[in-house]
Design a protein around this motif. Structure first.
Motif, mmCIF file in Angstrom:
data_model
loop_
_atom_site.group_PDB
_atom_site.id
_atom_site.type_symbol
_atom_site.label_atom_id
_atom_site.label_comp_id
_atom_site.label_asym_id
_atom_site.label_seq_id
_atom_site.Cartn_x
_atom_site.Cartn_y
_atom_site.Cartn_z
ATOM 1 N N THR A 1 5.623 3.471 2.642
ATOM 2 C CA THR A 1 4.833 3.615 3.854
ATOM 3 C C THR A 1 3.842 4.764 3.708
ATOM 4 O O THR A 1 4.227 5.892 3.399
ATOM 5 C CB THR A 1 5.747 3.870 5.062
ATOM 6 O OG1 THR A 1 6.552 2.703 5.282
ATOM 7 C CG2 THR A 1 4.934 4.171 6.308
ATOM 8 N N ALA A 2 2.560 4.451 3.912
ATOM 9 C CA ALA A 2 1.508 5.445 3.715
ATOM 10 C C ALA A 2 0.171 4.808 4.092
ATOM 11 O O ALA A 2 0.078 3.595 4.281
ATOM 12 C CB ALA A 2 1.455 5.912 2.263
ATOM 13 N N VAL A 3 -0.846 5.652 4.161
ATOM 14 C CA VAL A 3 -2.219 5.158 4.202
ATOM 15 C C VAL A 3 -2.678 5.017 2.755
ATOM 16 O O VAL A 3 -2.545 5.963 1.969
ATOM 17 C CB VAL A 3 -3.142 6.110 4.973
ATOM 18 C CG1 VAL A 3 -4.582 5.601 4.933
ATOM 19 C CG2 VAL A 3 -2.673 6.255 6.414
ATOM 20 N N TYR A 4 -3.203 3.863 2.419
ATOM 21 C CA TYR A 4 -3.645 3.584 1.049
ATOM 22 C C TYR A 4 -5.168 3.650 0.992
ATOM 23 O O TYR A 4 -5.848 3.029 1.806
ATOM 24 C CB TYR A 4 -3.143 2.218 0.599
ATOM 25 C CG TYR A 4 -1.674 2.234 0.239
ATOM 26 C CD1 TYR A 4 -0.703 2.354 1.229
ATOM 27 C CD2 TYR A 4 -1.258 2.158 -1.086
ATOM 28 C CE1 TYR A 4 0.648 2.397 0.907
ATOM 29 C CE2 TYR A 4 0.077 2.193 -1.428
ATOM 30 C CZ TYR A 4 1.029 2.317 -0.427
ATOM 31 O OH TYR A 4 2.374 2.369 -0.746
ATOM 32 N N LEU B 1 -16.779 1.894 0.149
ATOM 33 C CA LEU B 1 -15.509 1.299 -0.260
ATOM 34 C C LEU B 1 -14.758 0.959 1.021
ATOM 35 O O LEU B 1 -14.468 1.849 1.823
ATOM 36 C CB LEU B 1 -14.700 2.272 -1.110
ATOM 37 C CG LEU B 1 -15.372 2.803 -2.381
ATOM 38 C CD1 LEU B 1 -14.487 3.859 -3.048
ATOM 39 C CD2 LEU B 1 -15.663 1.669 -3.355
ATOM 40 N N VAL B 2 -14.455 -0.311 1.205
ATOM 41 C CA VAL B 2 -13.830 -0.746 2.445
ATOM 42 C C VAL B 2 -12.524 -1.465 2.122
ATOM 43 O O VAL B 2 -12.528 -2.542 1.529
ATOM 44 C CB VAL B 2 -14.762 -1.675 3.252
ATOM 45 C CG1 VAL B 2 -14.081 -2.095 4.543
ATOM 46 C CG2 VAL B 2 -16.092 -0.977 3.532
ATOM 47 N N GLU B 3 -11.427 -0.853 2.534
ATOM 48 C CA GLU B 3 -10.099 -1.421 2.276
ATOM 49 C C GLU B 3 -9.702 -2.403 3.370
ATOM 50 O O GLU B 3 -10.133 -2.289 4.517
ATOM 51 C CB GLU B 3 -9.031 -0.319 2.205
ATOM 52 C CG GLU B 3 -9.266 0.763 1.189
ATOM 53 C CD GLU B 3 -9.928 1.994 1.785
ATOM 54 O OE1 GLU B 3 -9.753 3.096 1.237
ATOM 55 O OE2 GLU B 3 -10.629 1.848 2.802
ATOM 56 N N SER B 4 -8.844 -3.326 2.992
ATOM 57 C CA SER B 4 -8.253 -4.254 3.948
ATOM 58 C C SER B 4 -6.931 -4.740 3.380
ATOM 59 O O SER B 4 -6.629 -4.518 2.202
ATOM 60 C CB SER B 4 -9.189 -5.434 4.214
ATOM 61 O OG SER B 4 -9.434 -6.154 3.021
ATOM 62 N N GLY C 1 -9.299 4.071 4.198
ATOM 63 C CA GLY C 1 -7.852 3.896 4.137
ATOM 64 C C GLY C 1 -7.354 2.723 4.959
ATOM 65 O O GLY C 1 -7.985 2.308 5.934
ATOM 66 N N THR C 2 -6.232 2.200 4.546
ATOM 67 C CA THR C 2 -5.570 1.124 5.283
ATOM 68 C C THR C 2 -4.084 1.441 5.360
ATOM 69 O O THR C 2 -3.479 1.854 4.371
ATOM 70 C CB THR C 2 -5.822 -0.252 4.630
ATOM 71 O OG1 THR C 2 -5.274 -1.287 5.448
ATOM 72 C CG2 THR C 2 -5.226 -0.356 3.234
ATOM 73 N N GLN C 3 -3.511 1.274 6.531
ATOM 74 C CA GLN C 3 -2.113 1.654 6.775
ATOM 75 C C GLN C 3 -1.168 0.571 6.270
ATOM 76 O O GLN C 3 -1.341 -0.616 6.577
ATOM 77 C CB GLN C 3 -1.867 1.879 8.265
ATOM 78 C CG GLN C 3 -0.422 2.185 8.626
ATOM 79 C CD GLN C 3 0.024 3.564 8.160
ATOM 80 O OE1 GLN C 3 -0.689 4.553 8.357
ATOM 81 N NE2 GLN C 3 1.199 3.642 7.544
ATOM 82 N N VAL C 4 -0.190 0.993 5.513
ATOM 83 C CA VAL C 4 0.907 0.124 5.088
ATOM 84 C C VAL C 4 2.203 0.705 5.635
ATOM 85 O O VAL C 4 2.523 1.873 5.383
ATOM 86 C CB VAL C 4 0.979 0.018 3.554
ATOM 87 C CG1 VAL C 4 2.243 -0.718 3.123
ATOM 88 C CG2 VAL C 4 -0.261 -0.678 3.014
ATOM 89 N N THR C 5 2.925 -0.102 6.391
ATOM 90 C CA THR C 5 4.187 0.331 6.976
ATOM 91 C C THR C 5 5.275 -0.636 6.535
ATOM 92 O O THR C 5 5.156 -1.847 6.750
ATOM 93 C CB THR C 5 4.115 0.380 8.502
ATOM 94 O OG1 THR C 5 3.049 1.257 8.891
ATOM 95 C CG2 THR C 5 5.429 0.888 9.085
ATOM 96 N N PHE D 1 -5.008 5.490 -4.184
ATOM 97 C CA PHE D 1 -4.141 6.604 -3.841
ATOM 98 C C PHE D 1 -3.422 6.233 -2.550
ATOM 99 O O PHE D 1 -3.827 5.319 -1.839
ATOM 100 C CB PHE D 1 -4.952 7.888 -3.603
ATOM 101 C CG PHE D 1 -5.273 8.665 -4.852
ATOM 102 C CD1 PHE D 1 -6.177 8.173 -5.781
ATOM 103 C CD2 PHE D 1 -4.698 9.912 -5.082
ATOM 104 C CE1 PHE D 1 -6.487 8.901 -6.926
ATOM 105 C CE2 PHE D 1 -5.010 10.644 -6.218
ATOM 106 C CZ PHE D 1 -5.901 10.134 -7.132
ATOM 107 N N ARG D 2 -2.399 6.989 -2.227
ATOM 108 C CA ARG D 2 -1.747 6.816 -0.938
ATOM 109 C C ARG D 2 -1.328 8.178 -0.399
ATOM 110 O O ARG D 2 -1.132 9.127 -1.163
ATOM 111 C CB ARG D 2 -0.533 5.899 -1.056
ATOM 112 C CG ARG D 2 0.618 6.455 -1.889
ATOM 113 C CD ARG D 2 1.723 5.416 -2.009
ATOM 114 N NE ARG D 2 2.870 5.930 -2.752
ATOM 115 C CZ ARG D 2 3.949 5.202 -3.050
ATOM 116 N NH1 ARG D 2 4.021 3.928 -2.667
ATOM 117 N NH2 ARG D 2 4.950 5.744 -3.726
#
Length: 126
Positions: free
Chosen positions: A91-94, A4-7, A119-123, A37-38
């Motif tokens: 703001t979290a890693v998703y 599973l690869v997030e982007s 995971g992918t970072q959302v800020t 999840f986050r």
């Protein structure tokens, strides 16, 4: 081997939007439910939303259901999370996740899910 690869994560101002993607591979997901999840710094991993691979039934956390929309594209083996009206507290890693539909009874429990992305970072800035 399941991958599973997030982007799609990044830095966005409050009120903005982002669309996260998850590319799934390695097996058939026909009997699976897929989810997001986050995890914010210093906090536990938190359920955001889920969708059944077949049928497309969706489930969302109360905290984000009015702003976030989960979807999937079976042909592309992809999972998405459209996030609108973002807030600094988003703001979290998703993380993208997948679990067998017969075993994921409590979507909110991360322990019931089998496969996880990196995971992918959302800020979200204020």
């Amino acid at each position: 081997q399941v991958q599973l690869v997030e982007s799609g994560g990044g830095l966005v101002q409050a009120g903005g939007s982002l669309r996260l993607s998850c590319a799934a591979s390695g097996r058939s997901f026909n009997r699976y439910v897929m989810g997001w999840f986050r995890q914010a710094p210093g906090k536990a991993r938190e359920f955001v939303a889920a969708v059944t691979w077949i049928g497309g039934t969706t489930y969302s956390a109360d905290s984000t259901k009015d702003r976030f929309t989960i979807s999937r594209d079976n042909a592309e083996n992809a999972l998405y999370l459209q996030m609108n009206s973002l807030k600094p507290e988003d703001t979290a890693v998703y993380y993208c996740t997948a679990g067998a539909i017969d075993y994921v009874v409590n979507f909110y429990s991360e322990h019931e899910w089998t496969y996880w992305g990196q995971g992918t970072q959302v800020t979200v800035s204020s």
